[in-house]
Design a protein around this motif. Structure first.
Motif, PDB file in Angstrom:
ATOM      1  N   ARG A   1       0.826  -1.200   0.000  1.00  0.00           N
ATOM      2  CA  ARG A   1       0.000   0.000   0.000  1.00  0.00           C
ATOM      3  C   ARG A   1       0.870   1.264   0.000  1.00  0.00           C
ATOM      4  O   ARG A   1       0.573   2.236  -0.705  1.00  0.00           O
ATOM      5  N   TYR A   2       1.940   1.271   0.778  1.00  0.00           N
ATOM      6  CA  TYR A   2       2.882   2.403   0.835  1.00  0.00           C
ATOM      7  C   TYR A   2       3.552   2.597  -0.518  1.00  0.00           C
ATOM      8  O   TYR A   2       3.660   3.715  -1.012  1.00  0.00           O
ATOM      9  N   GLU A   3       4.004   1.504  -1.118  1.00  0.00           N
ATOM     10  CA  GLU A   3       4.672   1.592  -2.421  1.00  0.00           C
ATOM     11  C   GLU A   3       3.713   2.097  -3.496  1.00  0.00           C
ATOM     12  O   GLU A   3       4.093   2.890  -4.365  1.00  0.00           O
ATOM     13  N   GLU A   4       2.476   1.682  -3.450  1.00  0.00           N
ATOM     14  CA  GLU A   4       1.490   2.147  -4.431  1.00  0.00           C
ATOM     15  C   GLU A   4       1.226   3.645  -4.249  1.00  0.00           C
ATOM     16  O   GLU A   4       1.150   4.401  -5.226  1.00  0.00           O
ATOM     17  N   ALA A   5       1.112   4.095  -3.022  1.00  0.00           N
ATOM     18  CA  ALA A   5       0.889   5.518  -2.746  1.00  0.00           C
ATOM     19  C   ALA A   5       2.085   6.340  -3.203  1.00  0.00           C
ATOM     20  O   ALA A   5       1.924   7.424  -3.777  1.00  0.00           O
ATOM     21  N   THR A   6       3.292   5.841  -2.973  1.00  0.00           N
ATOM     22  CA  THR A   6       4.505   6.529  -3.417  1.00  0.00           C
ATOM     23  C   THR A   6       4.541   6.617  -4.938  1.00  0.00           C
ATOM     24  O   THR A   6       4.845   7.668  -5.515  1.00  0.00           O
ATOM     25  N   ARG A   7       4.213   5.509  -5.597  1.00  0.00           N
ATOM     26  CA  ARG A   7       4.219   5.473  -7.055  1.00  0.00           C
ATOM     27  C   ARG A   7       3.186   6.461  -7.603  1.00  0.00           C
ATOM     28  O   ARG A   7       3.462   7.218  -8.551  1.00  0.00           O
ATOM     29  N   GLU A   8       2.000   6.515  -7.027  1.00  0.00           N
ATOM     30  CA  GLU A   8       0.964   7.447  -7.471  1.00  0.00           C
ATOM     31  C   GLU A   8       1.386   8.902  -7.252  1.00  0.00           C
ATOM     32  O   GLU A   8       1.112   9.773  -8.071  1.00  0.00           O
TER      33      GLU A   8
ATOM     34  N   VAL B   1       4.517  10.009  -7.253  1.00  0.00           N
ATOM     35  CA  VAL B   1       5.538  10.306  -8.258  1.00  0.00           C
ATOM     36  C   VAL B   1       4.881  10.554  -9.616  1.00  0.00           C
ATOM     37  O   VAL B   1       5.238  11.499 -10.336  1.00  0.00           O
ATOM     38  N   ILE B   2       3.903   9.729  -9.970  1.00  0.00           N
ATOM     39  CA  ILE B   2       3.197   9.919 -11.241  1.00  0.00           C
ATOM     40  C   ILE B   2       2.491  11.275 -11.258  1.00  0.00           C
ATOM     41  O   ILE B   2       2.532  11.997 -12.258  1.00  0.00           O
TER      42      ILE B   2
ATOM     43  N   LYS C   1       3.199  14.307 -13.884  1.00  0.00           N
ATOM     44  CA  LYS C   1       2.125  14.913 -14.670  1.00  0.00           C
ATOM     45  C   LYS C   1       2.040  16.418 -14.431  1.00  0.00           C
ATOM     46  O   LYS C   1       1.832  17.196 -15.361  1.00  0.00           O
ATOM     47  N   ALA C   2       2.196  16.843 -13.181  1.00  0.00           N
ATOM     48  CA  ALA C   2       2.156  18.274 -12.860  1.00  0.00           C
ATOM     49  C   ALA C   2       3.309  19.005 -13.538  1.00  0.00           C
ATOM     50  O   ALA C   2       3.130  20.100 -14.079  1.00  0.00           O
ATOM     51  N   ALA C   3       4.497  18.393 -13.529  1.00  0.00           N
ATOM     52  CA  ALA C   3       5.657  19.010 -14.178  1.00  0.00           C
ATOM     53  C   ALA C   3       5.437  19.106 -15.685  1.00  0.00           C
ATOM     54  O   ALA C   3       5.761  20.126 -16.312  1.00  0.00           O
TER      55      ALA C   3
END
Length: 106
Positions: free
Chosen positions: A9-16, A18-19, A23-25
């Motif tokens: 769950r932590y890794e998925e939240a981190t990945r989201e 970063v994505i 996208k914002a950049a």
């Protein structure tokens, strides 16, 4: 035994996260490109208007110089067109409406 703080769950939240940051950049970079393009178009338009106005002024100057040369070499019967004081007096009746040699447009 090693306990990891990185749960799925932590890794998925981190990945989201970063994505979302990527996208914002990309969005900001796209906005920056649009703004730079609009600014460049504005500068080009301003330059074009400046050059156009400058060309018209130069054309007017040349036309006025040619008109002055024609008036300076005009025959005596056109003298009411060459002198400012004569032009003022001639506005009444002595000077024709159209300069000599000029044909009235249809």
């Amino acid at each position: 035994m090693i306990i990891s703080h990185r749960t799925p769950r932590y890794e998925e939240a981190t990945r989201e996260r970063v994505i979302a940051q990527v996208k914002a950049a990309e969005f900001q970079a796209g906005q920056r490109r649009i703004i730079e393009g609009v600014d460049a178009a504005h500068r080009q338009t301003a330059r074009g208007l400046h050059h156009s106005a400058q060309q018209r002024l130069v054309s007017l100057l040349i036309t006025l110089r040619l008109a002055r040369q024609l008036l300076d070499s005009a025959p005596p019967e056109a003298s009411c067109w060459t002198s400012p004081s004569r032009r003022r007096r001639a506005r009444s009746t002595t000077c024709p409406l159209w300069p000599p040699g000029y044909t009235r447009p249809p």
